[in-house]
Each structure stands twice: as structure tokens, then as C-alpha cells.
Design an enzyme around this catalytic site. Structure first.
Site, PDB file in Angstrom:
ATOM      1  CE  LYS A   1      -3.076  -3.002  -0.127  1.00 14.33           C
ATOM      2  NZ  LYS A   1      -2.618  -4.320  -0.626  1.00 14.33           N
TER       3      LYS A   1
ATOM      4  CE1 TYR B   1      -5.138  -9.634  -2.170  1.00 14.22           C
ATOM      5  CE2 TYR B   1      -6.847 -11.222  -2.698  1.00 14.22           C
ATOM      6  CZ  TYR B   1      -5.829 -10.792  -1.871  1.00 14.22           C
ATOM      7  OH  TYR B   1      -5.517 -11.514  -0.743  1.00 14.22           O
TER       8      TYR B   1
ATOM      9  CB  SER C   1      -2.240 -10.407 -10.713  1.00  9.42           C
ATOM     10  OG  SER C   1      -2.153  -9.966 -12.054  1.00  9.42           O
ATOM     11  CG  LEU C   2      -6.046  -7.406 -11.096  1.00  8.45           C
ATOM     12  CD1 LEU C   2      -7.533  -7.105 -11.134  1.00  8.45           C
ATOM     13  CD2 LEU C   2      -5.513  -7.618 -12.502  1.00  8.45           C
ATOM     14  CD  GLU C   3      -3.597  -4.832  -4.045  1.00  4.21           C
ATOM     15  OE1 GLU C   3      -2.490  -4.893  -3.473  1.00  4.21           O
ATOM     16  OE2 GLU C   3      -4.672  -5.070  -3.469  1.00  4.21           O
TER      17      GLU C   3
ATOM     18  CD  GLU D   1      -6.864 -15.715 -14.687  1.00  2.00           C
ATOM     19  OE1 GLU D   1      -7.510 -16.771 -14.558  1.00  2.00           O
ATOM     20  OE2 GLU D   1      -6.022 -15.321 -13.854  1.00  2.00           O
TER      21      GLU D   1
ATOM     22  CG  ASP E   1      -2.761 -15.672   5.623  1.00  2.00           C
ATOM     23  OD1 ASP E   1      -3.646 -15.058   6.247  1.00  2.00           O
ATOM     24  OD2 ASP E   1      -1.979 -15.103   4.842  1.00  2.00           O
TER      25      ASP E   1
ATOM     26  CG  HIS F   1     -24.572  16.837  -1.161  1.00  2.00           C
ATOM     27  ND1 HIS F   1     -24.585  16.040  -2.277  1.00  2.00           N
ATOM     28  CD2 HIS F   1     -24.313  18.105  -1.591  1.00  2.00           C
ATOM     29  CE1 HIS F   1     -24.360  16.784  -3.345  1.00  2.00           C
ATOM     30  NE2 HIS F   1     -24.197  18.040  -2.956  1.00  2.00           N
TER      31      HIS F   1
END
Length: 460
Positions: free
Chosen positions: A50, A177, A179-181, A197, A305, A438
């Protein structure tokens, strides 16, 4: 043999808070770590990735602000060494904080080395034997590396974060996710990125429309996406890496300087000596647990995990909360209390909680759906970030929220509006009748819920 009341193997997100809780109750605790303190999240997951995502976002904004009236002359320069140094500092600070916490408690012994079970109560570390009445396994997982790639210098999420030069080319195998990050962040850093993929969509667990929208976002980031790429393997060729795919249709080849494998993870249970215990594993090596995270041996628990019940930092920490409540609290938490939730930190982010449309159909639940494209949301338009959509699913018989999938700017934050209602067991009318601030994206959630669409089972 050194004796303890409890032994914890691993210092991931569940281990240290459990150690301090046990120690605070007067129990003598050994916590064993063979590598860096903090587990995946601190070392190769949330914290470092991140930090890189944030740097990639700054590069994107610097290059793409003209429509907002902001102009930058010259090329945007990317210094990967400096990005890495910032990441290393954040990781180091976490290491120092954890070590200070663990070593500052008199009832905790931090033991460095690899743990191996001798039997249901005994563990060996560095030739020394340890005994405990209770044992907690918190060993996490690691990237899966198929045989087809072991002859080349592949990268994983760990080694990718150690690079100091931006790859000229980067081929990524896998469409989840992770891979895409990495694909988006390194494309923004300047790499020429290709994703291979095997399946027919990215993010295969997501609904088809969400996966299509994610694919559009990824392609708009300058990334080449090759779906249905079967028989993928890699070979060395002229000092580079040849990635070969589509063997059934006549093999194709991509030459690249760097190859990242993002094809799933395996649990770190294969060398623990669990065969010397009564702890049962599933066919993939994950530890089987009950609703209180006990293994088949009642005084051994599995958290994080390695138990295949979450594989996220927040679920690992919740594993600690479950076990701690089972041991010490009047209110007993259970695994079955937990609602699935996660985010993929592409830009814009994807956030999920509960069931999606695919799962609702599979379960045969009668449900209605509320949808809203981000392009219709004032706050998104004002920010100039209109990619994505919002979906919320409602049980047609009970009016309870079944789940939500949000793809769009800020989705990883405002998904909690729905998540909290799930835990409260509230009717969807609670959010529908709420007054939100808003201009925000979340203010459209009540509006969405005023316009529920046809039952999911009738949608085509």
C-alpha cells in the site's frame, strides 16, 4: 525441556496480541518466529504494497491533472530506490514496535528460529525442546510457485518489493487482486505490463459485470490483458525470460525482462512436523479448524492464513479475537459470526462484503438488487473519478442485506456502511432512511435502496 503455559508459532497479526493477552493473565508464553516479525502484512503484504500503491497514485495524479487545470512541465520522474526506502522505513518501524512490545512483557519469551513439532505438546527450535499445555499455530502462507516456472528467475510479491530499478517489461501470471495491484502500480511507474490469466475473466470470484469493469480499468492503465491463456510456462532464452502460453491453439511467446507469479498461496504447514501430531490438514495443506479455531487436537489452535478461513489481515486479527474470547471472555465469538469482507487496492478500489450475485444464484436465495454507476454520483464526477459501480443485494423475504460489491473511488472506506448493518442484523430500510452527508459517494446508498430492481434470479 523448557516448559510454558502456551506456545505461539508465528508473529503475524494474530500471534502478538494473543501473546500479550495470555501474558496479561499471568501465563508464561513462548512466541516463536523464524523470520521477520509481523508476518505477511507487515513484511510483504499490506504495509509495503500500500506504500507502493500510494507512490503510484502520486505518479498518476502528476501525469493526469490537466483536465483539472493543473499542468506539470516535463516528465514525471520515478525513483524506485526512494520508494523502496520509504517502504523499508515503514516496515522497520513495525518491526521495532513489535519487538519492543514482545520483549517488554516479562511473561513472554521471544524465540528466534524454526519450530518443528515433536508431538502434540512438544516443539523443537534450534535443537532445544519446548513443552506447553496449549499451542497456537500462526504460521501464515507463501506464494505458490508452479513447477513450470522454477527454471527461471521469477519474482513473487516478496521479491518484487526488493527491486531498485523499474522493470522495462513485466509479465504477470495470474489475474487476482495481487496481480492487479502490482500491474497497475508498476505500469504507473513506467513498466510495460502484460497480464496472463488462464480463466476467461480477471478477478474470477467477482460478478461478471464487476470483472468487466475491473478489466476496463486495468486496460485503461496501459496494461495488456490476455485471458484464456492456458499452458503457461517460462524458459530462459538469450539472457531473458520467454513466457510461453496457449499450447492448445499453437503456442505463443512473450519475451520479458521480469516475470511476477501471482497464482495463489500455499500454507506454511509442510515443514512443521504436523505428521507427528493429531492435527488434521485438508488436501491443500491447510489446517482444519472448528468454529472456535481449535484443530482436531483440542489444545492446539490454528489462526491466520494457515487455516484457510480468511487469508486477510483483518480476518487473522479476528482469529485472535475469537480464540481470546473462547479462552477468557463471557461472550464467545465464533468463526461463523464473521462476514466475508475484503478490498483490492487497485485504483479505484474494489470492496466486497457478504454475498455477490454469483453466490446468491448458486445458493438459490430470492434476492433483489440495487445498483448505481459511479458516473451518476456527483462526488465522483466532481473528483473526475467516475469508473465503477455500486451493487447491494437484499433478501427478498427478510429485507436483510445479503452483501454488497463496490467498485469506485473510496469504495474501501464506504463499504463499511453496509458491513456494519450486516453485523447489526438490520433491515435494509435502516440505511435507506438514513441521511448521509452531501457531497459524498455514500450518500447515494440510501437513494439506491429506494429503487430495488428485479429479483436476482430473473436477471439475465
Amino acid at each position: 525441556m523448557r516448559k510454558f503455559d502456551a506456545i505461539i508459532i508465528g508473529t503475524g497479526q494474530a500471534g502478538p496480541p494473543l501473546a500479550t493477552s495470555l501474558a496479561g493473565k499471568g501465563q508464561k508464553v513462548a512466541i516463536i518466529e523464524k523470520s521477520d516479525l509481523g508476518g505477511t502484512c507487515v513484511n510483504t503484504g499490506c504495509t509495503p504494497t500500500k506504500a507502493y500503491v500510494a507512490s503510484a497514485r502520486r505518479a498518476f495524479v502528476a501525469r493526469n491533472s490537466e483536465e483539472h487545470g493543473i499542468y506539470i512541465e516535463g516528465d514525471v520522474q520515478i525513483d524506485l530506490k526512494k520508494i523502496k526506502a520509504r517502504k523499508d522505513k515503514l516496515v522497520s518501524e513495525s518491526h521495532q514496535g513489535l519487538e519492543k512490545m514482545l520483549q517488554g512483557e516479562k511473561n513472554i519469551s521471544l524465540i528466534r528460529g524454526k519450530a518443528t513439532f515433536l508431538d502434540d505438546h512438544s516443539i523443537e527450535v534450534n535443537g532445544e525442546n519446548f513443552f506447553a499445555e496449549k499451542i497456537f499455530i500462526n504460521v501464515g502462507g507463501r506464494p505458490r510457485v508452479p513447477e513450470e516456472f522454477k527454471t527461471v528467475d521469477y519474482l513473487t510479491n516478496r521479491t518484487m518489493l526488493e527491486l531498485e530499478e523499474i522493470p522495462e517489461e513485466l509479465v504477470i501470471v495470474g489475474g487476482g487482486y495481487v496481480s492487479l495491484e502490482f500491474a497497475q502500480m508498476f505500469s504507473r511507474f513506467g513498466s510495460k505490463v502484460t497480464i496472463l490469466e488462464r480463466g476467461d475473466q480477471l478477478m474470477k470470484k467477482e460478478d461478471d459485470d464487476i470483472a468487466e469493469a475491473v478489466t476496463e480499468i486495468i486496460k485503461n492503465s496501459g496494461i495488456k490483458v490476455l485471458l484464456n491463456s492456458n499452458c503457461i510456462k517460462a524458459e530462459k532464452e538469450s539472457g531473458r525470460i520467454a513466457v510461453i502460453y496457449n499450447c492448445e491453439e499453437g503456442s505463443k511467446k512473450i519475451m520479458t525482462s521480469h516475470l511476477l507469479l501471482a497464482v495463489g498461496r500455499v500454507p506454511n504447514t509442510d515443514d512443521l512436523g504436523l505428521e507427528k501430531t493429531g492435527v488434521e490438514l485438508d488436501e491443500s495443506g491447510f489446517i482444519k479448524v472448528n468454529d472456535g479455531l481449535q484443530t482436531s487436537v483440542s489444545h492446539i489452535w490454528a489462526l491466520g492464513d494457515c487455516n484457510r478461513e480468511g487469508a486477510f489481515t483483518h480476518t487473522a486479527y479476528n482469529d485472535f479475537q475469537i480464540v481470546n474470547s473462547q479462552l477468557f471472555e463471557e461472550r464467545k465469538r465464533k468463526l461463523s459470526d464473521r462476514h466475508l469482507c475484503y478490498a483490492a487496492y487497485i485504483d479505484p478500489p474494489l470492496a466486497r462484503v457478504g454475498l455477490n450475485e454469483k453466490q446468491i444464484r448458486k445458493k438459490g436465495i430470492k434476492a433483489k438488487v440495487a445498483e448505481m454507476p459511479m458516473s451518476q454520483i456527483a462526488r465522483a464526477k466532481e473528483k473526475g473519478e467516475t469508473f465503477g459501480k455500486l451493487k447491494i443485494f437484499i433478501d427478498a423475504e427478510t429485507d436483510k442485506i445479503l452483501g454488497a460489491t463496490f467498485l469506485g473511488t473510496g469504495a474501501d472506506e464506504f463499504i463499511h456502511t453496509v458491513l456494519d448493518q450486516l453485523y447489526a442484523g438490520a433491515s435494509y430500510q435502516v440505511i435507506r432512511d438514513a441521511v448521509h452527508i452531501h457531497p459524498t459517494v455514500s450518500e447515494l446508498i440510501p437513494t439506491m435502496l429506494e429503487n430495488l430492481k428485479d429479483p436476482v434470479e430473473n436477471r439475465t
